[in-house]
Enzyme design. Structure first.
Site, PDB file in Angstrom:
ATOM      1  N   ASP A  36      54.468  85.794  28.693  1.00 15.37           N
ATOM      2  CA  ASP A  36      54.766  84.752  27.713  1.00 15.37           C
ATOM      3  C   ASP A  36      53.559  83.859  27.452  1.00 15.37           C
ATOM      4  O   ASP A  36      52.640  83.760  28.267  1.00 15.37           O
ATOM      5  CB  ASP A  36      55.926  83.886  28.201  1.00 15.37           C
ATOM      6  CG  ASP A  36      57.295  84.496  27.901  1.00 15.37           C
ATOM      7  OD1 ASP A  36      57.343  85.534  27.219  1.00 15.37           O
ATOM      8  OD2 ASP A  36      58.305  83.926  28.351  1.00 15.37           O
ATOM      9  N   LYS A  58      56.235  83.517  23.483  1.00 15.22           N
ATOM     10  CA  LYS A  58      57.524  82.828  23.450  1.00 15.22           C
ATOM     11  C   LYS A  58      57.259  81.350  23.645  1.00 15.22           C
ATOM     12  O   LYS A  58      56.951  80.894  24.735  1.00 15.22           O
ATOM     13  CB  LYS A  58      58.448  83.329  24.569  1.00 15.22           C
ATOM     14  CG  LYS A  58      59.105  84.659  24.281  1.00 15.22           C
ATOM     15  CD  LYS A  58      60.154  84.520  23.197  1.00 15.22           C
ATOM     16  CE  LYS A  58      60.780  85.867  22.846  1.00 15.22           C
ATOM     17  NZ  LYS A  58      61.641  85.749  21.664  1.00 15.22           N
ATOM     18  N   MET A 175      62.210  71.059  25.358  1.00 19.72           N
ATOM     19  CA  MET A 175      62.108  71.383  23.925  1.00 19.72           C
ATOM     20  C   MET A 175      62.800  70.327  23.064  1.00 19.72           C
ATOM     21  O   MET A 175      63.485  70.651  22.088  1.00 19.72           O
ATOM     22  CB  MET A 175      62.691  72.782  23.657  1.00 19.72           C
ATOM     23  CG  MET A 175      61.936  73.896  24.358  1.00 19.72           C
ATOM     24  SD  MET A 175      62.764  75.510  24.291  1.00 19.72           S
ATOM     25  CE  MET A 175      64.022  75.309  25.572  1.00 19.72           C
TER      26      MET A 175
END
Length: 257
Positions: A36, A58, A175
């Protein structure tokens, strides 16, 4: 010939020295690594020189490699007899899609192993010298994403804030920077504006940046400091001490001006 298990490995928050010994062994044994974006390149120093490294980006808010492609690639390489390691930032089972990948691989008849990594929400507050739980200030912790795949499944931030206030919980939001306006409006319905907040960007890396403020100050402070993803937002009374230090420093500076 029996196939090798596919191993999902947590690479931790960024500092390569935070890898577990088990993660290092898995990386060293791999012949194919699917990596990732948030994995520190220094982690790959543990891989065999002959290992094939495939970067499958990602990262929240950015263009990502389709998950279906990653699923197919893992199955293809494992059936070809490769020792496959899926290398993820943080921990595979905390917002790392580990559950989705295990379900798909097991449905394909493949064996899966998991190696945990230190998640960014824990590492971030540790760099500040603060715990996530505390007998006097926080009786539990909630890890939650601010980026729901389905907008209809967005968390009820007001209800979560009310529960956190009543039960004395630390909130760790992954996030959440891009959706801060909506998150902040909900949290203020259940938490006092004086609740301490920490935002940590690039936790454990040399370029780490952090912000300590109150919940009321958060939107303006974040915009002023320019912190961006990848960052975690941590909210709770465990930061009372750091907030007091900040306020004393500001008072001292104002007195010297």
């Amino acid at each position: 010939m029996p196939l090798h298990p596919i191993t999902l490995v947590g690479a931790g928050p960024g500092d390569p020295e935070l890898l577990t010994l088990k993660a290092v062994r898995a990386i060293a044994q791999a012949t194919v690594l699917l990596v990732d974006d948030l994995v520190n390149d220094a982690v790959l120093a543990h891989a065999q020189p002959s290992a094939r490294i495939v970067h499958v980006g990602k990262r929240g808010g950015c263009r990502s490699t389709p998950q279906a492609f990653i699923h197919r690639l893992m199955v293809q390489e494992a059936r070809a007899g490769e020792r496959v390691v899926r290398l993820k930032g943080g921990d595979p089972f905390i917002f790392g899609r580990g559950g989705e990948e295990i379900a798909h691989l097991q449905a394909e008849g493949l064996t899966v192993a998991v190696v945990n990594g230190i998640t960014a929400g824990l590492a971030a507050v540790t760099t500040l010298g603060v715990p996530l739980t505390h007998r006097d200030h926080a009786h539990g912790v909630v890890f939650i994403t601010g980026h729901a795949q389905d907008p209809a499944q967005t968390p009820d931030w007001a209800q979560l804030a009310h529960t956190a206030h009543q039960c004395r919980l630390t909130l760790v939001i992954y996030m959440g920077v891009s959706g801060l306006a909506h998150i902040h409006a909900g949290l203020r319905q259940g938490l006092p504006g004086t609740t301490p907040v920490a935002v940590v960007q690039h936790a454990t890396l040399p370029e780490q940046r952090e912000l300590i403020c109150t919940l009321d100050e958060l939107p303006q402070a974040l915009a002023r400091e320019g912190l961006r993803s990848p960052a975690v937002i941590v909210i709770g009374d465990v930061f009372r001490g750091l907030l007091a230090l900040r306020d004393r420093a500001m008072d001292t500076h104002a007195g010297q001006a």
